[in-house]
Design a protein around this motif. Structure first.
Motif, mmCIF file in Angstrom:
data_model
loop_
_atom_site.group_PDB
_atom_site.id
_atom_site.type_symbol
_atom_site.label_atom_id
_atom_site.label_comp_id
_atom_site.label_asym_id
_atom_site.label_seq_id
_atom_site.Cartn_x
_atom_site.Cartn_y
_atom_site.Cartn_z
ATOM 1 N N ASN A 83 25.829 19.212 -80.015
ATOM 2 C CA ASN A 83 25.632 19.939 -81.269
ATOM 3 C C ASN A 83 24.680 19.155 -82.156
ATOM 4 N N TRP A 84 23.412 19.088 -81.725
ATOM 5 C CA TRP A 84 22.405 18.271 -82.397
ATOM 6 C C TRP A 84 21.513 19.126 -83.279
ATOM 7 N N THR A 85 21.146 18.587 -84.424
ATOM 8 C CA THR A 85 20.159 19.230 -85.290
ATOM 9 C C THR A 85 19.239 18.150 -85.833
ATOM 10 N N PRO A 86 17.989 18.492 -86.151
ATOM 11 C CA PRO A 86 17.100 17.511 -86.782
ATOM 12 C C PRO A 86 17.606 17.167 -88.170
ATOM 13 N N PRO A 87 17.138 16.066 -88.753
ATOM 14 C CA PRO A 87 17.639 15.669 -90.077
ATOM 15 C C PRO A 87 17.401 16.753 -91.117
ATOM 16 N N ALA A 88 18.384 16.929 -91.976
ATOM 17 C CA ALA A 88 18.296 17.969 -93.003
ATOM 18 C C ALA A 88 17.512 17.498 -94.225
ATOM 19 N N CYS A 89 17.541 16.197 -94.481
ATOM 20 C CA CYS A 89 16.824 15.638 -95.624
ATOM 21 C C CYS A 89 16.679 14.144 -95.423
ATOM 22 N N TRP A 90 15.810 13.542 -96.198
ATOM 23 C CA TRP A 90 15.617 12.098 -96.145
ATOM 24 C C TRP A 90 14.908 11.648 -97.416
ATOM 25 N N TYR A 91 14.729 10.331 -97.543
ATOM 26 C CA TYR A 91 14.000 9.747 -98.661
ATOM 27 C C TYR A 91 12.716 9.122 -98.142
ATOM 28 N N GLU A 92 11.626 9.322 -98.884
ATOM 29 C CA GLU A 92 10.351 8.723 -98.516
ATOM 30 C C GLU A 92 9.623 8.292 -99.781
#
Length: 334
Positions: free
Chosen positions: A63-72
């Protein structure tokens, strides 16, 4: 609701990232201000899907999904432009509620004349503001709002204080989520119309079903990192669409050949041979057809600019049914 929560709720502090980027030329992103929001500085290149296109038929084994959010990171001047534009658009919007104006003013004060002075412009070469961005493919999910901390100034060489600060591994996951995989459809011989007890050959073109790679790169605020995700076809599984059939091999799973492709294309003179990958139907389909279905398993891995790497979740691309007509072989009386 506290001041921080109020500010975050009313400010466009969580920006929209374009993953994959909305740029037909092959890359986002300027990190510029668009409709009051910063777009992500992550650039996507390689075998990527068209903007907004979903990977139809693809499902990972977990049950994998790409990251929903991050900090840059954002430079001091970029961050200043973002905050000031957001402030101006909010306070000058006709009929805007007073609490919204108050919230955006409180947010601006933090960076203009509060915790920070004039957006740290006098320290522009010494660090960057780290801000949150959302993955647009997951913007409507609750997880996309989990990057809810206010932007922070991070000096050069200091680890960002956010658990979801962007890393090569996260870039690899975003890249994997953007890979464009070919639709699964096997070539057949005989094509679409075969006979009872006649081996039907199935194969996949090695020029289509080959490793696919996407690279995600971030070059912003003094941070330059990248990662490449690669999906490699491993096997194709056949489903005859009826129990009255023999699969070749018996498992119905045909491994990809060392030189690429799966199965062997039919050649003249092979009519009486058992196909290395294919199906023998044992009864007629009558007035209908049998819905043959194929699915390809893709294994995935990544490598990062920091020398790290590893496996990504494997996945299966399910093909649309291919309707096969099966007829009895007519005897000829002499």
């Amino acid at each position: 609701m506290g001041t921080t929560a109020t500010v975050l709720a009313l400010m466009p502090g969580t920006a929209s990232a374009e993953i994959p980027p909305n740029d037909s030329r092959g890359g986002n992103t300027s990190g510029s201000l668009s409709d009051g929001k910063l777009t992500s500085n992550v650039q996507i290149s390689g075998d990527k899907r068209a903007p907004g296109a979903a990977p139809k038929g693809f499902a990972t084994a977990t049950n994998w999904t790409p990251p929903a959010c991050w900090y840059e990171p954002r430079s001091a001047s970029e961050f200043q432009a973002y905050v000031e534009a957001s402030y101006d658009s909010t306070v000058n919007y006709p009929g805007q509620h007073s609490y919204a104006k108050q919230a955006v003013s409180q947010f601006r004060d933090i960076y203009k004349d509060g915790k920070y002075k004039n957006y740290n412009l006098d320290k522009a070469s010494e660090g960057a503001f780290w801000v949150s961005v959302q993955n647009p493919d997951r913007m409507n999910e609750l997880a996309a709002f989990s990057c809810s901390d206010l932007p922070e100034w991070v000096p050069n060489g200091t680890p960002p204080p956010f658990r979801q600060a962007i890393t090569p591994e996260m870039l690899a996951q975003a890249a994997y989520g953007a890979i464009d995989l070919p639709a699964t459809r096997v070539s057949l011989a005989p094509a679409d119309n075969t006979k009872v007890n006649l081996g039907t050959w199935a194969w996949l073109d090695k020029n289509v079903f080959e490793p696919k790679s996407v690279t995600a790169t971030l070059n912003a605020g003094g941070t330059t990192i990248s990662a490449t995700a690669t999906a490699t076809p491993a096997s194709v599984r056949l489903k005859a669409g009826t129990q009255d059939a023999t699969l070749h091999p018996g498992s119905g799973e045909c491994a990809f050949n060392p030189g690429g492709g799966a199965g062997v294309p039919f050649t003249a003179g092979s009519e009486n041979q058992t196909p290395p990958c294919g199906i023998t139907y044992l009864r007629s389909s009558g007035n209908g057809t049998f819905p043959l279905q194929a699915s390809v398993t893709w294994n995935a891995s990544w490598t990062g600019s920091n020398g790290q790497g590893g496996a990504l979740p494997s996945g299966t691309m399910e093909g649309e049914p291919q309707n096969v007509t099966v007829q009895e072989i007519q005897a000829v009386n002499r």
